[in-house]
Design an enzyme around this catalytic site. Structure first.
Site, PDB file in Angstrom:
ATOM      1  CD  GLU A 180     112.769   6.600  44.782  1.00 45.74           C
ATOM      2  OE1 GLU A 180     112.591   6.914  45.969  1.00 45.74           O
ATOM      3  OE2 GLU A 180     112.323   5.548  44.274  1.00 45.74           O
ATOM      4  CG  ASP A 225      82.347  53.886  55.322  1.00 40.33           C
ATOM      5  OD1 ASP A 225      81.525  54.387  54.537  1.00 40.33           O
ATOM      6  OD2 ASP A 225      82.740  52.705  55.252  1.00 40.33           O
ATOM      7  CE1 TYR A 226      74.836  52.062  59.066  1.00 38.95           C
ATOM      8  CE2 TYR A 226      74.778  50.763  57.044  1.00 38.95           C
ATOM      9  CZ  TYR A 226      74.306  51.012  58.325  1.00 38.95           C
ATOM     10  OH  TYR A 226      73.335  50.218  58.864  1.00 38.95           O
ATOM     11  CG  ASP A 227      77.307  49.932  53.370  1.00 40.40           C
ATOM     12  OD1 ASP A 227      76.578  48.986  53.686  1.00 40.40           O
ATOM     13  OD2 ASP A 227      76.871  51.007  52.904  1.00 40.40           O
ATOM     14  CG  LEU A 284     109.369  11.891  45.807  1.00 40.46           C
ATOM     15  CD1 LEU A 284     109.944  11.897  47.208  1.00 40.46           C
ATOM     16  CD2 LEU A 284     109.830  13.117  45.035  1.00 40.46           C
ATOM     17  CG  ASP A 309     100.665  14.882  53.767  1.00 41.91           C
ATOM     18  OD1 ASP A 309     100.255  15.691  52.914  1.00 41.91           O
ATOM     19  OD2 ASP A 309     100.819  13.680  53.514  1.00 41.91           O
ATOM     20  CG  ASP A 365      84.924  49.524  54.525  1.00 41.97           C
ATOM     21  OD1 ASP A 365      84.635  48.478  53.932  1.00 41.97           O
ATOM     22  OD2 ASP A 365      84.327  50.605  54.318  1.00 41.97           O
ATOM     23  CE  LYS A 386     100.120   5.844  44.651  1.00 42.89           C
ATOM     24  NZ  LYS A 386     100.832   7.134  44.644  1.00 42.89           N
TER      25      LYS A 386
END
Length: 757
Positions: free
Chosen positions: A391, A515-517, A387, A142, A703, A283
């Site tokens: 129930e 490679d460049y970029d 829940l 949580d 890349d 609620k």
């Protein structure tokens, strides 16, 4: 619980059970049912308030005594100073995070409170790290502990542990989450876990969208429906709805039959509608009461024939959380006012349409109310799962009562037999009440059966087993290709120079293709701003100065940009527009290598790209000598992807009518159109052919999908090192995370002693 954990372990054949971190108000516990194959140990933590909270002060002896008692129950306490605990829980958890995950924006972010949140999360991580043993699974729960995963990765003992995180609450849309000042810190911390679990697909989708939209580009985040790829790591994103323990309610339902009969007798001749909610804003109890009032107004025939029993209990909060207390009092006052109004308007001496109990009730009494009710009215404005609805379904196994459920709950995605309502629509909720009360019994039984099938098949224990199974199968790092071994690379680099004979001293024995970029320079939103840094220019200068090295930058960039940025680096070879232009070292002249290409296709393709650019705000066209590139990295991520896919289909149809054979390449937020065979691989073949002999050291770095052509050209050469930069699936032999790592490797090679010869 430990019993559920043990059960889930047997179902999953796990060697070890989870170390579960889950905070509570007065004791935030890392509850544990963790075992190794040979013995059992615990790995938990509890937050204990100090005197500054107004809580009773615990002496050192009392702390020791409490620690022993907690450890006997599988809980390891973490003692947190009072002011830190208060700021953590009230300032960060309740006032900020709880508000955000419930889709509310009225919060004040306090940097000091967030610092306390970081402190507490680190304390939990340190407690786990001290007690962790190899093979344990760590399960964090949580929004109270969102950062624990990141801190665990910083601890030596848990750096490679398997960590799962489950969010019990909703996860908001990116438009809500982006307002949070610490949004990137939270997302990056969650991505340090191996498995991230959510209650519903909606929450998982929102998380994936936030990762795609809100994380910085250098993290190279790629999302898919079931995972997030971040750098060299793949994080599984799973939808695991939590359930309830049916074994807990089955015996209770049998035990409370006399009380059920008494309730039915008390409300003889009436249908019972049951509501059970915490008295929090989200609620939606006031809206529920307004809907019930509308129902009685629209259907006066039901007056004296129906009663609403509404249970309302105070939310979990600290007595010193003044904001929460103020909200609670406001909600409670509004509810009391509505109850009085409805009872005054529709009630009489012997009839009270709303029975309001503003307190907790014992489980046995609650079970009796669940069983006696004909309808459950559960209409929160936002709820992670809810829940209560499940129930109720368990207790209605024989009675087949109706369930009216807010569509803004997680359970709404699971309980297909429920009457789903928008709680903001008072009229529609009133209509649902009428429909539930008047539906034929056979239809109600069918709906109840659908709900019961799901609830019995998805218990709390099966939820735990499912998540733990995912975690046990996970791997913290999924390498697309192996990490580049820098020591082996350096050894091969040295060997290539050492093997040169006296006659070969003027002939380069190494070929480096870059490679460049995305490789030498990070990808930026405006391509013209990707100029090299002084550091990069220094590295390239040193590499190219070595007589044993032949260094070539092979880029999709236009020749003007590449020449202006790198043209002054001595001895550096440049190949622009995927090899259409070639410039020899120390030359100012560009040679056009594919001068005889048929360009008749360009006008029609260019028109198509302009059409889609107009349709896609933030996109633009890059015009090269031969290729055309449509960039959408500045467009809305989802819209850009949709438009790119549609454009690709459009172009493929268009290309079937052209005289030139074309291909469409999907790159990183870009779509490139080029003639078939017009790629970097042809330039690599040309460079190799121009060498007097095959270099003893071959390395290529890229890349993008366009760099795969270079990799394929080098594959036949023994010892060639192809390096994929980033997380793209590739045939490369090695991988680096990004341009910063590329710079480190190239500097290492440039500073190698043999380069000074």
């Amino acid at each position: 619980s430990s019993s559920c954990s043990s059960s889930s372990s047997s179902q999953s054949n796990l060697a070890s059970l989870p170390l579960t971190l889950q905070p509570q108000l007065s004791v935030a516990a890392v509850t544990s049912a963790s075992t190794s194959e040979t013995d059992k140990h615990t790995l938990p933590a509890s937050m204990t308030p100090g005197p500054e909270d107004g809580s009773a002060h615990l002496s050192a002896e009392e702390q020791v005594e409490l620690t022993d008692r907690l450890r006997a129950q599988g809980v390891e306490p973490v003692w947190v100073p009072g002011p830190v605990r208060r700021a953590y829980y009230e300032g960060a958890c309740k006032q900020v995070l709880w508000t955000v995950v419930h889709y509310l924006t009225s919060y004040h972010f306090d940097a000091d409170a967030w610092a306390s949140y970081e402190v507490v999360n680190r304390l939990f991580a340190e407690a786990v790290a001290r007690l962790y043993r190899p093979g344990d699974l760590i399960w964090v729960h949580d929004y109270h502990l969102l950062l624990v995963g990141a801190y665990l990765r910083q601890e030596q003992s848990t750096a490679s542990a398997r960590i799962g995180f489950f969010l019990h609450s909703p996860f908001p849309t990116s438009e809500i989450f982006r307002c949070l000042p610490v949004r990137a810190q939270i997302l990056e911390a969650m991505l340090q876990c191996d498995v991230v679990g959510f209650q519903t697909f909606d929450y998982a989708r929102h998380f994936l969208t936030c990762c795609q939209r809100l994380l910085p580009a250098h993290l190279q985040v790629e999302t898919s429906p079931g995972s997030v790829r971040c750098g060299n790591r793949r994080v599984a994103v799973r939808i695991v709805p939590i359930g309830v323990d049916s074994k807990r309610f089955d015996p209770l339902c049998d035990a409370v039959q006399s009380r059920v009969a008494a309730l039915r007798e008390q409300f003889s001749g009436m249908r019972i509608i049951l509501g059970k909610d915490s008295l929090e804003v989200v609620k939606g109890v006031p809206l529920k009461l307004q809907a019930f009032r509308r129902f009685l107004t629209d259907h006066p025939e039901w007056v004296r024939r129906v009663v609403l029993v509404q249970l309302g209990f105070p939310p979990e909060s600290d007595d010193h959380d003044l904001a929460a207390l103020e909200d609670y009092r406001a909600v409670a006052a509004e509810i009391s006012g509505l109850v009085s109004e409805i009872n005054g308007r529709f009630g009489s001496v012997d009839y009270q349409p709303v029975h309001y109990l503003p307190r907790h009730v014992e489980l046995a009494e609650l079970t009796a109310l669940y069983t006696a009710a004909h309808v459950a009215l559960i209409t929160p404005l936002r709820d992670g799962m809810n829940l209560t609805s499940q129930e109720y379904v368990l207790c209605q196994a024989e009675q087949h009562g109706a369930l009216i459920l807010s569509e803004f709950t997680g359970s709404a995605r699971c309980l297909s037999g429920a009457f789903l309502v928008n709680p903001y629509s008072i009229g529609k909720t009133a209509d649902a009440i009428h429909a539930a009360l008047t539906m034929p019994a056979a239809d109600l039984a069918l709906k109840a059966s659908q709900n019961l099938t799901f609830v019995r098949g998805h218990s709390a224990c099966s939820w735990g087993a499912s998540f733990l199974g995912e975690l046990a199968r996970s791997s913290m790092v999924e390498l697309v290709t192996p990490e580049l071994n820098r020591e082996e690379l350096l050894a091969a680099f040295r060997a290539a120079a050492a093997e040169r004979s006296t006659d070969e001293q003027t002939v380069p024995s190494r070929l480096l293709l870059l490679d460049y970029d995305g490789t030498l320079a990070p990808i930026v939103s405006v391509p013209s701003l990707a100029a090299p840094t002084p550091e990069l220019l220094d590295i390239l200068t040193k590499l190219a100065a070595c007589p044993a090295n032949r260094v070539a930058v092979v880029s999709g960039r236009d020749r003007d940009s590449l020449g202006s940025w790198l043209g002054d680096v001595p001895n550096l070879e440049l190949c622009a527009e995927h090899g259409n232009y070639h410039r020899l070292p120390n030359s100012q002249e560009w040679e056009e290598t594919f001068a005889d290409l048929d360009m008749s296709w360009r006008p029609r393709v260019e028109a198509a790209l302009r059409l889609f650019s107009d349709r896609t705000p933030g996109s633009f066209i890059e015009f090269k000598r031969v290729n055309l590139v449509w960039h959408y990295r500045n467009a809305d991520p989802d819209h850009g992807e949709w438009q790119a896919k549609e454009l690709k289909i459009y172009l493929e149809r268009l290309m079937s009518t052209t005289s030139v054979e074309l291909e469409v390449m999907m790159g990183k937020k870009a779509l490139e159109i080029r003639p078939v065979g017009f790629h970097k691989g042809r330039m690599v073949k040309r460079l190799l052919a121009s060498s007097k002999e095959v270099p003893k050291f071959l390395m290529c770095m890229g890349d993008d999908i366009t760099d795969e052509d270079m990799f394929r050209e080098l594959m036949p050469y023994k010892g060639a090192v192809n390096v994929m930069v980033g997380s793209l699936l590739s045939d490369a032999t090695a991988r680096l995370n990004g341009p910063a790592d590329v710079h480190e490797v190239l500097r290492m090679l440039a500073e190698e002693g043999s380069c000074s010869n």
